[in-house]
Design a protein around this motif. Structure first.
Motif, PDB file in Angstrom:
ATOM      1  N   TYR A   1       0.842  -1.195   0.000  1.00 59.69           N
ATOM      2  CA  TYR A   1       0.000   0.000   0.000  1.00 59.69           C
ATOM      3  C   TYR A   1       0.878   1.245   0.000  1.00 59.69           C
ATOM      4  N   LEU A   2       0.377   2.293  -0.636  1.00 60.00           N
ATOM      5  CA  LEU A   2       1.013   3.604  -0.591  1.00 60.00           C
ATOM      6  C   LEU A   2       0.147   4.531   0.259  1.00 60.00           C
ATOM      7  N   GLY A   3       0.726   5.595   0.750  1.00 55.76           N
ATOM      8  CA  GLY A   3      -0.001   6.583   1.546  1.00 55.76           C
ATOM      9  C   GLY A   3      -0.788   7.526   0.668  1.00 55.76           C
ATOM     10  N   ILE A   4      -1.611   6.940  -0.198  1.00 58.60           N
ATOM     11  CA  ILE A   4      -2.422   7.693  -1.160  1.00 58.60           C
ATOM     12  C   ILE A   4      -3.826   7.098  -1.141  1.00 58.60           C
ATOM     13  N   LYS A   5      -4.843   7.961  -1.143  1.00 61.28           N
ATOM     14  CA  LYS A   5      -6.239   7.501  -1.162  1.00 61.28           C
ATOM     15  C   LYS A   5      -7.053   8.349  -2.119  1.00 61.28           C
ATOM     16  N   GLU A   6      -8.176   7.791  -2.528  1.00 62.72           N
ATOM     17  CA  GLU A   6      -9.094   8.534  -3.387  1.00 62.72           C
ATOM     18  C   GLU A   6      -9.765   9.627  -2.559  1.00 62.72           C
ATOM     19  N   GLY A   7      -9.858  10.806  -3.126  1.00 63.51           N
ATOM     20  CA  GLY A   7     -10.483  11.928  -2.436  1.00 63.51           C
ATOM     21  C   GLY A   7     -11.997  11.882  -2.555  1.00 63.51           C
ATOM     22  N   GLU A   8     -12.628  13.004  -2.280  1.00 70.61           N
ATOM     23  CA  GLU A   8     -14.086  13.110  -2.345  1.00 70.61           C
ATOM     24  C   GLU A   8     -14.607  12.896  -3.756  1.00 70.61           C
ATOM     25  N   THR A   9     -13.827  13.334  -4.741  1.00 68.04           N
ATOM     26  CA  THR A   9     -14.215  13.175  -6.137  1.00 68.04           C
ATOM     27  C   THR A   9     -13.663  11.867  -6.672  1.00 68.04           C
ATOM     28  N   SER A  10     -14.510  11.091  -7.355  1.00 70.20           N
ATOM     29  CA  SER A  10     -14.101   9.812  -7.921  1.00 70.20           C
ATOM     30  C   SER A  10     -12.923   9.995  -8.876  1.00 70.20           C
ATOM     31  N   ASP A  11     -11.949   9.099  -8.764  1.00 63.23           N
ATOM     32  CA  ASP A  11     -10.736   9.085  -9.599  1.00 63.23           C
ATOM     33  C   ASP A  11      -9.808  10.276  -9.348  1.00 63.23           C
ATOM     34  N   ARG A  12      -9.998  11.015  -8.256  1.00 62.13           N
ATOM     35  CA  ARG A  12      -9.082  12.093  -7.870  1.00 62.13           C
ATOM     36  C   ARG A  12      -8.351  11.624  -6.620  1.00 62.13           C
ATOM     37  N   PHE A  13      -7.120  11.222  -6.768  1.00 62.97           N
ATOM     38  CA  PHE A  13      -6.347  10.692  -5.658  1.00 62.97           C
ATOM     39  C   PHE A  13      -5.468  11.774  -5.048  1.00 62.97           C
ATOM     40  N   GLU A  14      -5.195  11.612  -3.743  1.00 63.92           N
ATOM     41  CA  GLU A  14      -4.400  12.582  -2.995  1.00 63.92           C
ATOM     42  C   GLU A  14      -3.596  11.847  -1.941  1.00 63.92           C
ATOM     43  N   TYR A  15      -2.599  12.534  -1.395  1.00 59.84           N
ATOM     44  CA  TYR A  15      -1.843  11.964  -0.280  1.00 59.84           C
ATOM     45  C   TYR A  15      -2.766  11.862   0.931  1.00 59.84           C
ATOM     46  N   ILE A  16      -2.442  10.977   1.859  1.00 62.04           N
ATOM     47  CA  ILE A  16      -3.351  10.774   3.000  1.00 62.04           C
ATOM     48  C   ILE A  16      -3.457  12.001   3.893  1.00 62.04           C
ATOM     49  N   ASN A  17      -2.549  12.950   3.739  1.00 58.07           N
ATOM     50  CA  ASN A  17      -2.670  14.198   4.507  1.00 58.07           C
ATOM     51  C   ASN A  17      -3.571  15.208   3.799  1.00 58.07           C
ATOM     52  N   GLY A  18      -4.171  14.796   2.646  1.00 60.38           N
ATOM     53  CA  GLY A  18      -5.098  15.655   1.929  1.00 60.38           C
ATOM     54  C   GLY A  18      -4.482  16.507   0.838  1.00 60.38           C
ATOM     55  N   LYS A  19      -3.158  16.514   0.729  1.00 56.49           N
ATOM     56  CA  LYS A  19      -2.503  17.323  -0.300  1.00 56.49           C
ATOM     57  C   LYS A  19      -2.625  16.630  -1.657  1.00 56.49           C
ATOM     58  N   PRO A  20      -2.722  17.415  -2.732  1.00 59.50           N
ATOM     59  CA  PRO A  20      -2.845  16.816  -4.069  1.00 59.50           C
ATOM     60  C   PRO A  20      -1.548  16.109  -4.476  1.00 59.50           C
ATOM     61  N   LEU A  21      -1.676  15.100  -5.311  1.00 61.79           N
ATOM     62  CA  LEU A  21      -0.506  14.377  -5.802  1.00 61.79           C
ATOM     63  C   LEU A  21       0.333  15.288  -6.685  1.00 61.79           C
ATOM     64  N   ASN A  22       1.638  15.269  -6.469  1.00 65.44           N
ATOM     65  CA  ASN A  22       2.542  16.025  -7.339  1.00 65.44           C
ATOM     66  C   ASN A  22       3.367  15.073  -8.206  1.00 65.44           C
ATOM     67  N   TYR A  23       3.143  13.772  -8.025  1.00 69.68           N
ATOM     68  CA  TYR A  23       3.841  12.745  -8.804  1.00 69.68           C
ATOM     69  C   TYR A  23       2.929  11.528  -8.876  1.00 69.68           C
ATOM     70  N   THR A  24       2.868  10.896 -10.047  1.00 72.42           N
ATOM     71  CA  THR A  24       2.107   9.652 -10.179  1.00 72.42           C
ATOM     72  C   THR A  24       2.892   8.674 -11.038  1.00 72.42           C
ATOM     73  N   ASN A  25       2.573   7.401 -10.899  1.00 75.39           N
ATOM     74  CA  ASN A  25       3.202   6.360 -11.704  1.00 75.39           C
ATOM     75  C   ASN A  25       2.173   5.246 -11.946  1.00 75.39           C
ATOM     76  N   TRP A  26       1.001   5.645 -12.431  1.00 73.86           N
ATOM     77  CA  TRP A  26      -0.093   4.704 -12.636  1.00 73.86           C
ATOM     78  C   TRP A  26       0.239   3.668 -13.703  1.00 73.86           C
ATOM     79  N   HIS A  27      -0.213   2.446 -13.473  1.00 76.15           N
ATOM     80  CA  HIS A  27      -0.156   1.399 -14.490  1.00 76.15           C
ATOM     81  C   HIS A  27      -1.106   1.803 -15.609  1.00 76.15           C
ATOM     82  N   GLN A  28      -0.882   1.276 -16.796  1.00 75.58           N
ATOM     83  CA  GLN A  28      -1.736   1.611 -17.929  1.00 75.58           C
ATOM     84  C   GLN A  28      -3.205   1.331 -17.602  1.00 75.58           C
TER      85      GLN A  28
END
Length: 199
Positions: free
Chosen positions: A137-164
């Motif tokens: 697991y990473l310290g990242i969760k989906e926010g209030e909006t579907s498919d909008r992920f953020e760090y668990i402290n609520g800050k927006p992601l500044n880096y991603t490495n999603w699988h295709q």
């Protein structure tokens, strides 16, 4: 690893408390006060050590502790138990648990779930994933909006490495795991994944 880190912090706290208590033991000889130098008791000049000597003594204790901690970090890094990137240290206890339990374990140890903010940190986390050959697991969760992920402290992601084609859970997969190739996938939070913390 988390147990070892907790042990180290406990031992360090015990050492500091003991040193502080020894300075307050009855019968401990008091050094004479030095005129013009305030002691521990302010301007009264009635401390066991004059202010300058007390300051040097504290600095020596801190330098010794820093040296010992640096050596321990080196040993742990050599054995592959921790990965250090910039100001962050990543470590795992090797346990696979659900997201909530992983987060709790990390917080109890004084850290949080590992959350990469750049490629170098992602590679450090990946090296631990590969060592255990388990998704984590990473310290990242989906926010209030579907498919909008953020760090668990609520800050927006500044880096991603999603699988295709990820994330694709559309509100049903609120947590994020890292694969053994370093790519990310959104996943249900009740799955058992490797715990990796950052400090």
């Amino acid at each position: 690893m988390l147990f070892y880190s907790s042990y180290m912090l406990t031992a360090l706290a015990a050492l500091l408390v003991t040193c502080h208590a020894l300075q307050k033991l009855p019968g401990t000889p008091r050094l004479p006060s030095v005129p013009g130098l305030p002691g521990r008791d302010g301007l009264k000049g009635q401390s066991r050590l004059p202010g300058l000597l007390e300051s040097l003594d504290a600095q020596l204790v801190l330098l010794n502790l820093k040296h010992r901690l640096s050596r321990l970090e080196g040993v742990l890094a050599l054995n592959g138990k921790i990965k250090e990137v910039g100001e962050k240290i990543f470590a795992s206890n090797g346990k696979e648990v659900d997201f909530a339990s992983a987060l709790e374990s990390c917080e109890e140890a004084g850290g949080t779930l590992a959350a990469p903010t750049n490629e170098e940190e992602n590679k450090a986390i990946l090296s631990i994933v590969k060592q255990y050959n388990r998704y984590a697991y990473l310290g990242i969760k989906e926010g209030e909006t579907s498919d909008r992920f953020e760090y668990i402290n609520g800050k927006p992601l500044n880096y991603t490495n999603w699988h295709q084609y990820e994330p694709n859970g559309k509100g049903t997969e609120k947590c994020v795991e890292i694969y053994t190739d370093g790519r990310w996938n959104d996943k249900k939070c009740n799955q058992y994944r490797l715990t990796i913390c950052e400090f």
